[in-house]
Structures are given as C-alpha cells and as structure tokens.
Design an enzyme around this catalytic site. Sequence first.
Site, short mmCIF file in Angstrom:
data_model
loop_
_atom_site.label_atom_id
_atom_site.label_comp_id
_atom_site.label_asym_id
_atom_site.label_seq_id
_atom_site.Cartn_x
_atom_site.Cartn_y
_atom_site.Cartn_z
NE ARG A 151 -63.80 -14.22 -55.23
CZ ARG A 151 -63.93 -14.90 -56.36
NH1 ARG A 151 -64.95 -14.66 -57.13
NH2 ARG A 151 -63.06 -15.82 -56.72
CG HIS A 205 -57.86 -13.30 -46.81
ND1 HIS A 205 -57.71 -11.94 -47.03
CD2 HIS A 205 -58.31 -13.83 -47.98
CE1 HIS A 205 -58.05 -11.68 -48.29
NE2 HIS A 205 -58.41 -12.81 -48.88
N1 ASP Z 1 -60.45 -16.13 -51.76
C1 ASP Z 1 -60.17 -16.70 -50.46
C2 ASP Z 1 -58.69 -16.71 -50.18
O1 ASP Z 1 -57.93 -16.11 -50.90
C3 ASP Z 1 -60.80 -18.02 -50.27
C4 ASP Z 1 -60.33 -19.12 -51.18
O2 ASP Z 1 -59.42 -18.91 -52.00
O3 ASP Z 1 -60.87 -20.21 -51.03
O4 ASP Z 1 -58.28 -17.29 -49.20
#
Ligand code: ASP
Length: 359
Positions: free
Chosen positions: A87, A170
């Site tokens: 994503r 993040h």
């Molecule tokens: N995509 C988010 C992150 O990179 C959440 C996850 O990985 O759980 O932190």
Amino acid sequence: MTCPLSTITWNDFQELGLSEKAKLLQESGREFHVMFAQQFTRKRLDELGALATVIRRMAKSRDGRRFLGQCLAHQRAMLYFTQPSSRTFLSFCAACQILGMQIGEVRDPAVSSEFKGETREDSVRTFSSYFDLIIMRTELSGLVERMSWVLSQSERPVPIVNAGSGKDQHPTQALLDIYTLQRSFEDRGGIDGKTIMFVGDLARGRTVRSLSILLTTYKNVRQIFVAPESLQVGDDILVQLSAAGTDYEISSDFRKSIPEADAIYMTRVQHEWDVKGETSEDSIADYSFTTEHLKLLSPDSVLMHPFPRKGEISPDVDHDPRAVYWRQMRNGMWIRAALIASMFRCDDGITAESQSIGK
Ligand code: ASP
C-alpha cells in the site's frame, strides 16, 4: 530551498528534544524532510487535508488531471523501500504520478550495491545525485533521521520522506488516517471531542504511535488503548499524551469500549518483531472485530485499519458503511500527493487553478 538541518552538527541534533528537532525540519511553513508525527501542527493537518480534497476533486476532470500532471513533471522521486510494502509503496507511486513526477525504485538491497558492501549512507547519497526526493521505508528506527542529516550536509540536500521506520513511526500513514477522520467527521464537528480507540499490537504498531501523536493536536480527543498487556502502547507515547493534556485510557476489555468509540483503529500482531516466546497468535484472538461487534458500534462511528489485516477484521464486516478501511487506503494517495505538492511549493498554484476551474 535551503534545508535548515544543514546548520547543526549530528551530535547537537541528537541532543535536541522532538519539538526542537521539528523546527529544523520545516522551511517557510512547510516540511523540508518528513521524519516524525511530532513535526505536524494542527494548522498543517488542516492545510494538508484541504489540499488533498482539492487534488481529489481536480483529479475527477480531464483538465484537472492534466493540470496536476504537469505540476512536478520536472522532478524525480526515488522510492527506497528495504522493508516489505504494498500500500505505502503503491500509494506513493500513484501520488507522484498524479503530480507528473518520474519515479525510480530500489526495494531489495540484494540487487543494489549494498550487496557489495556499500553503506546505506552512500546508497542514499547516490540516490540524491539522480533524484529530487527520496521516499524511504526502513526496518531501522532512526535511519531516516540520520540520512536526512547526512544529505543536509551534502551539496544536494534533497528532502527525505519517512514511509515507515522500524517499530517507531509512520508519519504519512498517520496523515492519511487523520484525513480519513477529517472526512468521516466532516458533518459532525470534525475530530475535536471524539473518542478514538486503538486495538491490537499497540506496542509495535508504528501507525498507532504516529496517529496517537497527531491526535494530540486536536481538542478534547480521548484515546482508548485496548490490547493484551504484553502488546500495550509504550510509555514513551503515554508520556507525550500526558504532556499534551490528552485524556487516555488503557484497557483490555474490547467489547466494553466499542460503544464508546467514534472511531476504532484495528491493527494486526506485528510478528516480524517477535522476540522468541514474546507473544502468540492466540493472545490477540479476543481482539478481533466480527459482524457480532457491529451491533455494539454506534451508528455514526467508523472502523479503520492500516492493513494488512490478518483476521482482526472479518471480511464479512466489509459491506458495513462504517467500515472505511478501503476508503482510508485511497485517502493515502490523495494526502501523499498533497504533502509532496506542498513540499515542492505547488500547493498555491493547485488551489488557484482549482478555483478558476470552479468558476
Ligand atoms: N502497513 C502498516 C505499516 O507498515 C501497518 C502494518 O504493517 O501492520 O506499519
């Protein structure tokens, strides 16, 4: 653009508190580097959310897309992602493409000169020779900070955006979460006064940490942290909430808190950070959202998740209008486009053009 970080030594920078560090990351009211959530003020969150909406609306028309697509056509972005991502990587790609930026990528150090023993510092300096922006995801907390400083001392001090660093931060996920909350509560007086509930692996979930900090910039927001004890949110975050005067609650009772929440932010167990014997899949089973929980959820609250999910939200819940995680994902593309546009100072031009299109 001159990077304000260039004026300080690494040791002096390390000595500073977060709010002092944050001042050295801004330039003329905008971000030069994006390192951590603490550098965003309420004013900036409002500005970025408004710009994301302008971009989102403009992108609906061919003329709008054409205008956006020439904004940064003369700039190149490097996506340096040494930690898995779907994503964040793709939404940054899409955001750059909306603005017409050319993109390059290194996702696997095994296919770069790091395999031959090149240091990350040399890799990042190499990228700065060819690109105008570096978007960086790393398993190492603190690396973005170090690299931003290193580049600031070089002859090509290009901006760095933290796209996820270790268990720590993040910030751009937190921006998209805020944008999702702004949109969700648009007709309900905004984010001020709302109760946000975080569930899951709050100890190692960097998205929770960054969002929790951004929420402190809103008035009377209450935060509830629901997790088994071993996965509860870190004291370092709680200290910052207390300092900001934020009302929070620590709980292990998932069902009880659901009706109180205006937004529920589910997260997965971050097994990649497991120390042997630290946690097990079972410890989180009681913290999963199923159709049964929908009955407890108030009619105008929202259910969010940064994804990927690993069973914390049943796919049967997806059809409920309060499940906003797919919209949340798409919001990431708009807010990241807004952030980059603003960092490169095409925000005013975009806003002016949108007004002239609207006439
Ligand atoms: N995509 C988010 C992150 O990179 C959440 C996850 O990985 O759980 O932190």
